[in-house]
Scaffold this motif. Sequence first.
Motif, PDB file in Angstrom:
ATOM      1  N   ALA A  28       0.836  -1.208   0.000  1.00 14.01           N
ATOM      2  CA  ALA A  28       0.000   0.000   0.000  1.00 14.01           C
ATOM      3  C   ALA A  28       0.869   1.257   0.000  1.00 14.01           C
ATOM      4  O   ALA A  28       0.582   2.213  -0.742  1.00 14.01           O
ATOM      5  N   GLU A  29       1.927   1.262   0.800  1.00 15.10           N
ATOM      6  CA  GLU A  29       2.830   2.423   0.859  1.00 15.10           C
ATOM      7  C   GLU A  29       3.464   2.717  -0.491  1.00 15.10           C
ATOM      8  O   GLU A  29       3.706   3.875  -0.828  1.00 15.10           O
ATOM      9  N   LYS A  30       3.722   1.686  -1.259  1.00 12.98           N
ATOM     10  CA  LYS A  30       4.360   1.849  -2.565  1.00 12.98           C
ATOM     11  C   LYS A  30       3.351   1.982  -3.706  1.00 12.98           C
ATOM     12  O   LYS A  30       3.724   2.022  -4.871  1.00 12.98           O
ATOM     13  N   GLY A  31       2.065   2.042  -3.371  1.00 15.72           N
ATOM     14  CA  GLY A  31       1.042   2.306  -4.377  1.00 15.72           C
ATOM     15  C   GLY A  31       0.513   1.099  -5.117  1.00 15.72           C
ATOM     16  O   GLY A  31      -0.157   1.253  -6.139  1.00 15.72           O
ATOM     17  N   PHE A  32       0.781  -0.096  -4.614  1.00 20.53           N
ATOM     18  CA  PHE A  32       0.254  -1.298  -5.263  1.00 20.53           C
ATOM     19  C   PHE A  32      -1.091  -1.633  -4.640  1.00 20.53           C
ATOM     20  O   PHE A  32      -1.163  -2.037  -3.478  1.00 20.53           O
ATOM     21  N   ALA A  33      -2.152  -1.477  -5.393  1.00 19.69           N
ATOM     22  CA  ALA A  33      -3.508  -1.686  -4.894  1.00 19.69           C
ATOM     23  C   ALA A  33      -3.926  -3.149  -4.935  1.00 19.69           C
ATOM     24  O   ALA A  33      -4.952  -3.512  -4.359  1.00 19.69           O
ATOM     25  N   SER A  34      -3.143  -3.985  -5.599  1.00 20.16           N
ATOM     26  CA  SER A  34      -3.522  -5.393  -5.712  1.00 20.16           C
ATOM     27  C   SER A  34      -2.285  -6.255  -5.904  1.00 20.16           C
ATOM     28  O   SER A  34      -1.210  -5.769  -6.270  1.00 20.16           O
ATOM     29  N   ASN A  35      -2.479  -7.539  -5.663  1.00 18.83           N
ATOM     30  CA  ASN A  35      -1.411  -8.504  -5.927  1.00 18.83           C
ATOM     31  C   ASN A  35      -1.047  -8.500  -7.416  1.00 18.83           C
ATOM     32  O   ASN A  35       0.111  -8.670  -7.779  1.00 18.83           O
ATOM     33  N   ALA A  36      -2.050  -8.314  -8.256  1.00 14.36           N
ATOM     34  CA  ALA A  36      -1.818  -8.316  -9.707  1.00 14.36           C
ATOM     35  C   ALA A  36      -0.902  -7.166 -10.116  1.00 14.36           C
ATOM     36  O   ALA A  36      -0.021  -7.339 -10.963  1.00 14.36           O
ATOM     37  N   ALA A  37      -1.100  -5.991  -9.523  1.00 14.22           N
ATOM     38  CA  ALA A  37      -0.247  -4.841  -9.844  1.00 14.22           C
ATOM     39  C   ALA A  37       1.198  -5.117  -9.433  1.00 14.22           C
ATOM     40  O   ALA A  37       2.139  -4.829 -10.182  1.00 14.22           O
ATOM     41  N   LEU A  38       1.381  -5.689  -8.255  1.00 16.36           N
ATOM     42  CA  LEU A  38       2.733  -6.037  -7.813  1.00 16.36           C
ATOM     43  C   LEU A  38       3.324  -7.114  -8.709  1.00 16.36           C
ATOM     44  O   LEU A  38       4.499  -7.050  -9.075  1.00 16.36           O
ATOM     45  N   SER A  39       2.517  -8.072  -9.094  1.00 19.80           N
ATOM     46  CA  SER A  39       2.965  -9.153  -9.968  1.00 19.80           C
ATOM     47  C   SER A  39       3.531  -8.604 -11.279  1.00 19.80           C
ATOM     48  O   SER A  39       4.594  -9.029 -11.739  1.00 19.80           O
ATOM     49  N   ARG A  40       2.829  -7.641 -11.843  1.00 21.08           N
ATOM     50  CA  ARG A  40       3.301  -7.041 -13.103  1.00 21.08           C
ATOM     51  C   ARG A  40       4.621  -6.290 -12.896  1.00 21.08           C
ATOM     52  O   ARG A  40       5.481  -6.300 -13.771  1.00 21.08           O
ATOM     53  N   ALA A  41       4.790  -5.671 -11.744  1.00 17.02           N
ATOM     54  CA  ALA A  41       5.990  -4.877 -11.479  1.00 17.02           C
ATOM     55  C   ALA A  41       7.223  -5.726 -11.193  1.00 17.02           C
ATOM     56  O   ALA A  41       8.345  -5.308 -11.491  1.00 17.02           O
ATOM     57  N   CYS A  42       7.029  -6.913 -10.618  1.00 15.16           N
ATOM     58  CA  CYS A  42       8.196  -7.713 -10.206  1.00 15.16           C
ATOM     59  C   CYS A  42       8.328  -9.022 -10.966  1.00 15.16           C
ATOM     60  O   CYS A  42       9.270  -9.773 -10.718  1.00 15.16           O
ATOM     61  N   ASP A  43       7.389  -9.313 -11.852  1.00 14.15           N
ATOM     62  CA  ASP A  43       7.417 -10.536 -12.660  1.00 14.15           C
ATOM     63  C   ASP A  43       7.400 -11.799 -11.797  1.00 14.15           C
ATOM     64  O   ASP A  43       8.124 -12.761 -12.052  1.00 14.15           O
ATOM     65  N   VAL A  44       6.575 -11.758 -10.737  1.00 19.88           N
ATOM     66  CA  VAL A  44       6.328 -12.942  -9.904  1.00 19.88           C
ATOM     67  C   VAL A  44       4.848 -13.274 -10.055  1.00 19.88           C
ATOM     68  O   VAL A  44       3.999 -12.377 -10.033  1.00 19.88           O
ATOM     69  N   ASP A  45       4.539 -14.540 -10.216  1.00 13.74           N
ATOM     70  CA  ASP A  45       3.156 -14.974 -10.408  1.00 13.74           C
ATOM     71  C   ASP A  45       2.235 -14.428  -9.313  1.00 13.74           C
ATOM     72  O   ASP A  45       2.570 -14.483  -8.126  1.00 13.74           O
ATOM     73  N   VAL A  46       1.097 -13.912  -9.713  1.00 13.35           N
ATOM     74  CA  VAL A  46       0.145 -13.302  -8.782  1.00 13.35           C
ATOM     75  C   VAL A  46      -0.306 -14.276  -7.703  1.00 13.35           C
ATOM     76  O   VAL A  46      -0.474 -13.902  -6.538  1.00 13.35           O
ATOM     77  N   HIS A  47      -0.484 -15.530  -8.052  1.00  6.28           N
ATOM     78  CA  HIS A  47      -0.897 -16.531  -7.070  1.00  6.28           C
ATOM     79  C   HIS A  47       0.210 -16.810  -6.057  1.00  6.28           C
ATOM     80  O   HIS A  47      -0.047 -17.058  -4.885  1.00  6.28           O
ATOM     81  N   ARG A  48       1.432 -16.761  -6.524  1.00  6.92           N
ATOM     82  CA  ARG A  48       2.574 -16.967  -5.635  1.00  6.92           C
ATOM     83  C   ARG A  48       2.650 -15.832  -4.606  1.00  6.92           C
ATOM     84  O   ARG A  48       2.898 -16.059  -3.432  1.00  6.92           O
ATOM     85  N   ILE A  49       2.417 -14.608  -5.059  1.00  6.56           N
ATOM     86  CA  ILE A  49       2.396 -13.460  -4.144  1.00  6.56           C
ATOM     87  C   ILE A  49       1.326 -13.681  -3.081  1.00  6.56           C
ATOM     88  O   ILE A  49       1.573 -13.479  -1.892  1.00  6.56           O
ATOM     89  N   GLY A  50       0.147 -14.100  -3.498  1.00  6.22           N
ATOM     90  CA  GLY A  50      -0.933 -14.384  -2.549  1.00  6.22           C
ATOM     91  C   GLY A  50      -0.547 -15.452  -1.544  1.00  6.22           C
ATOM     92  O   GLY A  50      -0.881 -15.357  -0.364  1.00  6.22           O
ATOM     93  N   ARG A  51       0.173 -16.443  -1.985  1.00  8.32           N
ATOM     94  CA  ARG A  51       0.591 -17.519  -1.079  1.00  8.32           C
ATOM     95  C   ARG A  51       1.595 -17.009  -0.046  1.00  8.32           C
ATOM     96  O   ARG A  51       1.568 -17.421   1.101  1.00  8.32           O
ATOM     97  N   TYR A  52       2.451 -16.083  -0.430  1.00  9.42           N
ATOM     98  CA  TYR A  52       3.373 -15.484   0.539  1.00  9.42           C
ATOM     99  C   TYR A  52       2.604 -14.626   1.546  1.00  9.42           C
ATOM    100  O   TYR A  52       2.858 -14.685   2.744  1.00  9.42           O
ATOM    101  N   ILE A  53       1.672 -13.837   1.063  1.00  7.96           N
ATOM    102  CA  ILE A  53       0.877 -12.972   1.943  1.00  7.96           C
ATOM    103  C   ILE A  53       0.068 -13.803   2.934  1.00  7.96           C
ATOM    104  O   ILE A  53      -0.091 -13.423   4.092  1.00  7.96           O
ATOM    105  N   ASN A  54      -0.429 -14.932   2.491  1.00 12.53           N
ATOM    106  CA  ASN A  54      -1.270 -15.790   3.333  1.00 12.53           C
ATOM    107  C   ASN A  54      -0.472 -16.840   4.113  1.00 12.53           C
ATOM    108  O   ASN A  54      -1.063 -17.752   4.691  1.00 12.53           O
ATOM    109  N   PHE A  55       0.847 -16.717   4.111  1.00  7.75           N
ATOM    110  CA  PHE A  55       1.721 -17.648   4.839  1.00  7.75           C
ATOM    111  C   PHE A  55       1.579 -19.094   4.360  1.00  7.75           C
ATOM    112  O   PHE A  55       1.778 -20.035   5.125  1.00  7.75           O
TER     113      PHE A  55
END
Length: 92
Positions: A28-55
């Motif tokens: 949120a501090e860096k302006g990413f409103a969704s996992n998908a937005a972060l996924s596009r910025a770092c080239d990491v699968d959106v589902h993988r990001i969700g799995r990290y967030i959800n432990f």
Amino acid sequence: MNGRNEMNIPEYNVQVRVKNNYFLRRMAEKGFASNAALSRACDVDVHRIGRYINFKDAPLTLNNEWRKDILQISDALNCMPSDLFPERHLRL
């Protein structure tokens, strides 16, 4: 009424979800409103990001090294991996 229907089955299924707020706050501090937005910025699968967030997935390898995905995410969020996963989170 006791919260059960005529078949004596509970009417509600209550679930509590625990998420990594260090990770979410940094997004949120860096302006990413969704996992998908972060996924596009770092080239990491959106589902993988969700799995990290959800432990669901560990940020460290079996050799106690940060996963490549975590390094990419940290770079996109302009922080250290330990800012997203403090020591106490690594034991979850």
